[in-house]
Design a protein around this motif. Structure first.
Motif, PDB file in Angstrom:
ATOM      1  N   UNK A  13      -3.394   3.133 -11.245  1.00 23.43           N
ATOM      2  CA  UNK A  13      -3.801   3.323  -9.842  1.00 23.43           C
ATOM      3  C   UNK A  13      -3.641   2.045  -9.018  1.00 23.43           C
ATOM      4  N   UNK A  14      -3.464   0.919  -9.707  1.00 23.97           N
ATOM      5  CA  UNK A  14      -3.225  -0.334  -8.971  1.00 23.97           C
ATOM      6  C   UNK A  14      -1.903  -0.290  -8.204  1.00 23.97           C
ATOM      7  N   UNK A  15      -0.965   0.544  -8.681  1.00 23.99           N
ATOM      8  CA  UNK A  15       0.334   0.636  -7.985  1.00 23.99           C
ATOM      9  C   UNK A  15       0.114   1.041  -6.533  1.00 23.99           C
ATOM     10  N   UNK A  16      -0.716   2.055  -6.324  1.00 26.26           N
ATOM     11  CA  UNK A  16      -0.990   2.523  -4.970  1.00 26.26           C
ATOM     12  C   UNK A  16      -1.628   1.436  -4.118  1.00 26.26           C
ATOM     13  N   UNK A  17      -2.555   0.697  -4.720  1.00 24.17           N
ATOM     14  CA  UNK A  17      -3.210  -0.387  -3.968  1.00 24.17           C
ATOM     15  C   UNK A  17      -2.199  -1.451  -3.560  1.00 24.17           C
ATOM     16  N   UNK A  18      -1.396  -1.863  -4.535  1.00 23.13           N
ATOM     17  CA  UNK A  18      -0.390  -2.895  -4.279  1.00 23.13           C
ATOM     18  C   UNK A  18       0.594  -2.410  -3.201  1.00 23.13           C
TER      19      UNK A  18
ATOM     20  N   UNK B 120      -0.878  -2.695   0.209  1.00 25.78           N
ATOM     21  CA  UNK B 120      -0.909  -4.087   0.674  1.00 25.78           C
ATOM     22  C   UNK B 120       0.470  -4.520   1.160  1.00 25.78           C
ATOM     23  N   UNK B 121       1.480  -4.141   0.397  1.00 24.20           N
ATOM     24  CA  UNK B 121       2.833  -4.589   0.732  1.00 24.20           C
ATOM     25  C   UNK B 121       3.365  -3.901   1.977  1.00 24.20           C
ATOM     26  N   UNK B 122       3.211  -2.575   2.011  1.00 19.22           N
ATOM     27  CA  UNK B 122       3.986  -1.801   2.984  1.00 19.22           C
ATOM     28  C   UNK B 122       3.156  -1.136   4.081  1.00 19.22           C
ATOM     29  N   UNK B 123       1.823  -1.171   3.986  1.00 17.53           N
ATOM     30  CA  UNK B 123       0.995  -0.682   5.097  1.00 17.53           C
ATOM     31  C   UNK B 123       0.374  -1.860   5.830  1.00 17.53           C
ATOM     32  N   UNK B 124      -0.081  -2.861   5.058  1.00 16.03           N
ATOM     33  CA  UNK B 124      -0.721  -4.006   5.720  1.00 16.03           C
ATOM     34  C   UNK B 124       0.205  -5.195   5.884  1.00 16.03           C
ATOM     35  N   UNK B 125       1.323  -5.186   5.176  1.00 18.84           N
ATOM     36  CA  UNK B 125       2.281  -6.288   5.344  1.00 18.84           C
ATOM     37  C   UNK B 125       1.803  -7.609   4.764  1.00 18.84           C
ATOM     38  N   UNK B 126       1.104  -7.536   3.634  1.00 21.07           N
ATOM     39  CA  UNK B 126       0.590  -8.773   3.026  1.00 21.07           C
ATOM     40  C   UNK B 126       1.730  -9.745   2.725  1.00 21.07           C
TER      41      UNK B 126
ATOM     42  N   UNK C 134       3.822   4.274   2.808  1.00 24.83           N
ATOM     43  CA  UNK C 134       4.106   2.857   3.046  1.00 24.83           C
ATOM     44  C   UNK C 134       4.596   2.645   4.463  1.00 24.83           C
ATOM     45  N   UNK C 135       5.805   2.153   4.591  1.00 31.20           N
ATOM     46  CA  UNK C 135       6.371   1.892   5.915  1.00 31.20           C
ATOM     47  C   UNK C 135       6.571   3.206   6.667  1.00 31.20           C
ATOM     48  N   UNK C 136       6.897   4.242   5.925  1.00 30.64           N
ATOM     49  CA  UNK C 136       6.855   5.620   6.448  1.00 30.64           C
ATOM     50  C   UNK C 136       7.704   5.846   7.700  1.00 30.64           C
ATOM     51  N   UNK C 137       8.915   5.351   7.682  1.00 35.05           N
ATOM     52  CA  UNK C 137       9.848   5.713   8.751  1.00 35.05           C
ATOM     53  C   UNK C 137      10.681   6.873   8.202  1.00 35.05           C
ATOM     54  N   UNK C 138      10.595   8.020   8.838  1.00 38.73           N
ATOM     55  CA  UNK C 138      11.157   9.224   8.225  1.00 38.73           C
ATOM     56  C   UNK C 138      12.673   9.223   8.290  1.00 38.73           C
ATOM     57  N   UNK C 139      13.282   9.990   7.407  1.00 42.81           N
ATOM     58  CA  UNK C 139      14.753  10.040   7.339  1.00 42.81           C
ATOM     59  C   UNK C 139      15.353  10.487   8.661  1.00 42.81           C
TER      60      UNK C 139
ATOM     61  N   UNK D  31      -7.702  -8.488  -1.876  1.00 40.20           N
ATOM     62  CA  UNK D  31      -9.029  -8.758  -2.426  1.00 40.20           C
ATOM     63  C   UNK D  31      -9.554  -7.677  -3.357  1.00 40.20           C
ATOM     64  N   UNK D  32      -9.012  -6.468  -3.272  1.00 42.98           N
ATOM     65  CA  UNK D  32      -9.501  -5.426  -4.177  1.00 42.98           C
ATOM     66  C   UNK D  32      -8.742  -5.392  -5.508  1.00 42.98           C
TER      67      UNK D  32
END
Ligand code: SAH
Length: 354
Positions: free
Chosen positions: A18-23, A26-32, A180-185, A39-40
């Motif tokens: 389930x860490x995959x979803x968290x990571x 962070x990468x693609x919704x919050x742009x870490x 994630x970034x969610x720009x549709x096709x 932090x989680x």
């Protein structure tokens, strides 16, 4: 990285799936841009990731802003190679034009990038990296979906995306991921000069919008100005378009046609264009030729463009003329070039620690 790679890495670090979803978020919704922000995730996992991976963006070697709001970034990758991306704001959307290669193999006669030799393919990190960087620069991570500036992506920068399909495909699948970034096709368009054997895969595997750089209505002329035509002539190219998976009247193929003075801009050319496209759900983009230093062509006269547009409009193609954007900063179609042919020694040496 795509989800499968993240799964494998986290499994290797004994972290639960389930860490995959968290990571991913962070990468693609919050742009870490740093593992410390996550932090989680727990300190040991963050440290293990930071030991092994980098979240760096491509470095911005130069940024230019056009009087019309267009922005261009020259991005420098870790090996020193560079490519450009361009952001084009419009009233109802904002489009990022990204590159798929450093340089290009195609040598289309009217294209500035074509004067630069191919140096290498961009990898998925460098391709997605262009989008992450634009979201940083536009301050887009903080905004809700309906307020984002960057809403559309076109693979119309430097390079031929269908000559780098595996990397482009992985990048596009990351960009389209709905969590994630969610720009549709439907908001992503891939432009090709006509790598016929790859066109079907592009539609079947990615389902993005297709744009074709046509530019001529006879093989004789197209052989000369878009040399890939010698390999895949117009009839084969148009057959591949007819068979493009998912094409219909609601999802048309865009045909790009650069207006070159006294080369491809006669009323007879326009009528032949209309005839060729019969039966293909198509949109037309007439692109006024954008000049660059040393270019062997001129842009068609306004009168020639109007005459041409008039003929294709009467055949049912709406608003076919594309207004050039960012010409003042060499950011318009066909003006991108990153001087990759310059030897490395010509650049100032990086500062070294004493
Ligand atoms: N290799 C792909 C992606 C590049 S897209 C392709 O050929 O489609 C860039 C678009 O700009 C292409 O349609 C290209 O033909 C067009 N173009 C190139 N040089 C141009 C110029 N000087 N003026 C206007 N359009 C140009």
């Amino acid at each position: 990285m795509d989800r499968d790679s993240l799964h494998a890495i986290l499994a290797g670090l004994d972290a639960p799936a389930f860490r995959v979803g968290q990571l991913w978020r962070w990468l693609y919704v919050r742009g870490a841009t740093s593992f410390d922000q996550m932090t989680d995730l727990g300190k040991p996992l963050r440290a293990a990731l930071a030991d092994r991976f980098a979240l760096d963006r491509p470095a911005v070697a130069r940024q230019q802003n056009s009087v019309d709001g267009t922005r261009k970034w020259l991005l420098r990758f870790t090996d020193g190679q560079a490519a450009e991306s361009v952001f084009i704001p419009e009233e109802d959307r904002g489009t990022l034009c990204i590159s798929s290669q450093v340089g290009c193999t195609l040598t289309c006669r009217f294209c500035h990038t074509g004067t630069q030799r191919l140096v290498r393919n961009l990898d998925p990190a460098e391709t997605v990296g262009q989008v992450l960087l634009a979201r940083d620069a536009l301050d887009d991570w903080q905004r809700s979906d309906d307020r984002r500036q960057l809403t559309n992506i076109v693979l119309m920068g430097m390079g031929e995306p269908l000559y780098n399909f595996d990397n482009v495909s992985q990048a596009v699948r990351i960009l389209m991921d709905g969590d994630g970034i969610a720009i549709s096709r439907r908001r992503i368009t891939l432009s090709t000069a006509g790598v016929v054997p790859m066109i079907r895969r592009c539609g079947a595997e990615l389902g993005v919008n297709l744009a074709i750089s046509l530019h001529a209505v006879t093989d004789d002329l197209r052989d000369r100005i878009v040399p890939i035509n010698r390999k895949y002539p117009i009839a084969e190219l148009l057959d591949a378009c007819r068979d493009y998976p998912g094409v219909n009247n609601a999802r048309r193929i865009t045909f790009e046609y650069v207006m070159l003075r006294d080369v491809n801009d006669t009323p007879a050319d326009a009528r032949e264009l209309v005839r060729l496209l019969q039966g293909i759900p198509a949109k037309l983009n007439l692109i006024p030729f954008n000049a660059w230093p040393g270019a062997p062509f001129e842009c068609s006269t306004d009168a020639a463009i109007d005459r041409f547009a008039d003929i294709v409009m009467r055949a049912g193609y709406a608003s076919p003329i594309r207004t050039p954007r960012g010409r003042d900063i060499l950011a318009a179609c066909g003006q991108l070039k990153s001087d990759s042919q310059r030897p490395r020694a010509a650049r100032p040496a990086p500062a070294t620690a004493a």
